[in-house]
Design an enzyme around this catalytic site. Structure first.
Site, PDB file in Angstrom:
ATOM      1  N   SER A 121       0.813  -1.220   0.000  1.00 60.87           N
ATOM      2  CA  SER A 121       0.000   0.000   0.000  1.00 60.87           C
ATOM      3  C   SER A 121       0.846   1.271   0.000  1.00 60.87           C
ATOM      4  O   SER A 121       1.576   1.514  -0.939  1.00 60.87           O
ATOM      5  CB  SER A 121      -0.953  -0.052   1.194  1.00 60.87           C
TER       6      SER A 121
ATOM      7  N   ASP B 134      -1.983   6.115  -3.731  1.00 57.54           N
ATOM      8  CA  ASP B 134      -0.894   5.465  -2.994  1.00 57.54           C
ATOM      9  C   ASP B 134      -0.348   4.334  -3.881  1.00 57.54           C
ATOM     10  O   ASP B 134      -0.667   4.255  -5.069  1.00 57.54           O
ATOM     11  CB  ASP B 134      -1.393   4.977  -1.627  1.00 57.54           C
TER      12      ASP B 134
ATOM     13  N   ASP C 233      -0.845   1.129  -4.294  1.00 58.75           N
ATOM     14  CA  ASP C 233      -1.714   0.146  -4.945  1.00 58.75           C
ATOM     15  C   ASP C 233      -3.004   0.782  -5.450  1.00 58.75           C
ATOM     16  O   ASP C 233      -3.907   0.077  -5.908  1.00 58.75           O
ATOM     17  CB  ASP C 233      -2.017  -1.038  -4.019  1.00 58.75           C
TER      18      ASP C 233
ATOM     19  N   ASP D 179      -5.627   2.007  -4.163  1.00 61.48           N
ATOM     20  CA  ASP D 179      -6.955   1.856  -3.570  1.00 61.48           C
ATOM     21  C   ASP D 179      -7.381   3.176  -2.928  1.00 61.48           C
ATOM     22  O   ASP D 179      -8.527   3.341  -2.542  1.00 61.48           O
ATOM     23  CB  ASP D 179      -7.019   0.699  -2.556  1.00 61.48           C
TER      24      ASP D 179
HETATM   25 MG    MG Z   1      -3.391   1.266  -0.417  1.00 61.27          MG
END
Ligand code: MG
Length: 449
Positions: free
Chosen positions: A96, A233, A235, A237
């Site tokens: 992340s 960020d 990844d 999400d």
């Molecule tokens: Mg993340």
């Protein structure tokens, strides 16, 4: 929290705690837990991604699971691909927003939401038992490679409509969003300027989107006279947003705006957020026919509430948004399309941001050994709270006390030896006064624990 899984899957320093051996075991464990079937696997841009992914896939194949390797993929794309390919689970290899030396393993359910802590505990018990499913030679899983990006873009573009075309500066932080977010925004009809889009695993800026880490994005938005800046960020999400004047829109404000917009777009209903979200959200969405429901901190809790009781939108004040009409995986990339659609319908973001009420939020961290946390919280929740004149108490995650003027959240950190205090009030004097009192109370409770 268990021995392997933390508050958000496994997240550890690579080749220290997170070794290829552990990834292999997690693969075997997941295959054993599922008893076969199909699993989608994606990874972010970290240098250790390919190593860990290969080990994890080996483990899955050994249990007879069919693996669909979607390669370099942001978390929301993995969440999307699970349903696209009719898989029984998805796995993202990502840490992340953590620094590059970290990596992690996060597991997703067929409906797109993350594995709950209960499911992770079941996986841990299989890890400890060492009792793994073993396939005979003629039933070893097959490995297939696939690229679901085109399907993602096609479906997502169909859910959003822009009358105008906008200039978007997109800072993907050298993360997995680089492979999807800019292309998606272009397909929406926008002009895209990409920053930090080289997916090398070497991160130019801090991965957590905030006012400091997004200063280059803010400067670029101003210099290019862009309509909006969007950042993710590692990844993707999560989403961080810079307005057309080049100001980072604080998370609380952005959460309120987008929750309000989803009520306009999808109709009135419940907005799910976490206990650390402020009053601005309640005040902003009430006139729009929204009702706020608060859950434990973390995207799993928000997704779980949406899955069980429904809702129009779920979001945390960390830029993690779940749009259930789209998927139960937090999706910073789809979120970006909603931000553009909101601007298209309602006007420049800088003006919208000024409509959200602003209160004073203060945060404090007080050192507290992990073994004292539970007892200290008991003391705080018990007699100590008599010190405050509150009307409501929410104890689903830590203790939040509130009345119409202010709220205070006492919550032990899940990862560090600290106790957190978050509070909000209408004036700075009141906020400071409450914080003084709250800090004294927490220190005394830790002292007695
Ligand atoms: Mg993340």
């Amino acid at each position: 929290m268990g021995r392997y899984f933390g508050t958000s899957g496994i997240r550890e320093v690579v080749n220290e705690k997170l070794t290829p051996e552990l990834a292999l075991r997690v693969g075997k464990v997941l295959g054993t837990y599922l008893g076969g079937g199909r699993v989608v696997v994606g990874k972010d841009t970290r240098t250790s991604g390919e190593m860990l992914k290969s080990a994890l896939i080996s483990g899955l194949l050994s249990t007879g699971v069919e693996v669909i390797d979607i390669g370099l993929a942001p978390t929301p794309l993995t969440g999307f691909a699970i349903r696209l390919y009719g898989a029984d689970a998805g796995v993202t290899i990502t840490a992340s927003h953590n620094p590059p030396e970290y990596n992690g393993i996060k597991v997703w359910q067929p409906n797109g939401m993350a594995y709950t802590p209960g499911m992770e505990t079941e996986l841990e018990s299989i890890i400890d038992s060492g009792n793994f499913r073993k396939s005979p030679w003629n039933e070893i899983g097959k490995l297939r490679r696939a690229d679901p990006r085109e399907e993602y873009i096609k479906k997502a573009v169909g859910m959003v409509h822009l009358d105008g075309s906008y200039t978007v500066v997109l800072d993907t932080g050298n993360g997995a969003g680089s492979t999807l977010s800019p292309y998606f925004q272009r397909e929406l009809g926008n002009k895209v300027i990409s920053l930090n889009s080289h997916p090398s695993g070497f991160f130019v800026r801090e991965l957590e989107p905030n006012a400091k880490s997004l200063s280059a994005l803010a400067r670029t938005v101003r210099a290019m006279k862009a309509d909006v800046g969007i950042a993710h960020d590692g990844d993707a999400d999560r989403i961080g947003v810079v307005d057309d004047e080049g100001n980072f829109v604080e998370y609380e404000g952005m959460l309120s705006l987008i929750a309000g917009y989803t009520l306009r777009k999808f109709g009135k209903g419940k907005i799910v957020t976490t206990v650390d979200a402020g009053f601005a959200l309640d005040d902003y969405i009430r006139p729009l026919g929204g009702e706020v429901v608060r859950t434990r901190v973390g995207d799993v809790a928000v997704a779980d509430e949406l899955a069980k009781h429904g809702g129009v939108f779920g979001g945390e004040p960390s830029g993690t948004w779940i749009i259930p009409q789209w998927n139960l995986t937090p999706d910073g990339i789809f979120a970006g399309a909603l931000v553009l659609e909101m601007i298209d319908r309602l006007g420049p973001l800088s003006e919208l941001a000024r409509e959200v009420p602003r209160y004073i939020t203060l945060r404090a961290k007080i050192p507290c050994p992990n073994e004292k946390k539970a007892r200290a919280m008991e003391i705080i929740a018990g007699e100590a709270l008599k010190a405050f004149d509150y009307e409501r108490l929410i104890d689903i995650d830590g203790v939040r006390i509130e009345n119409d003027e202010w709220w205070i959240l006492f919550r032990p950190s899940g990862t560090e030896p600290i106790m957190r205090i978050t509070l909000e009030a209408h004036t700075e004097e009141r906020a400071k006064e409450l914080m003084g009192k709250a800090e004294k109370l927490v220190r005394a409770a830790i002292g007695r624990a």
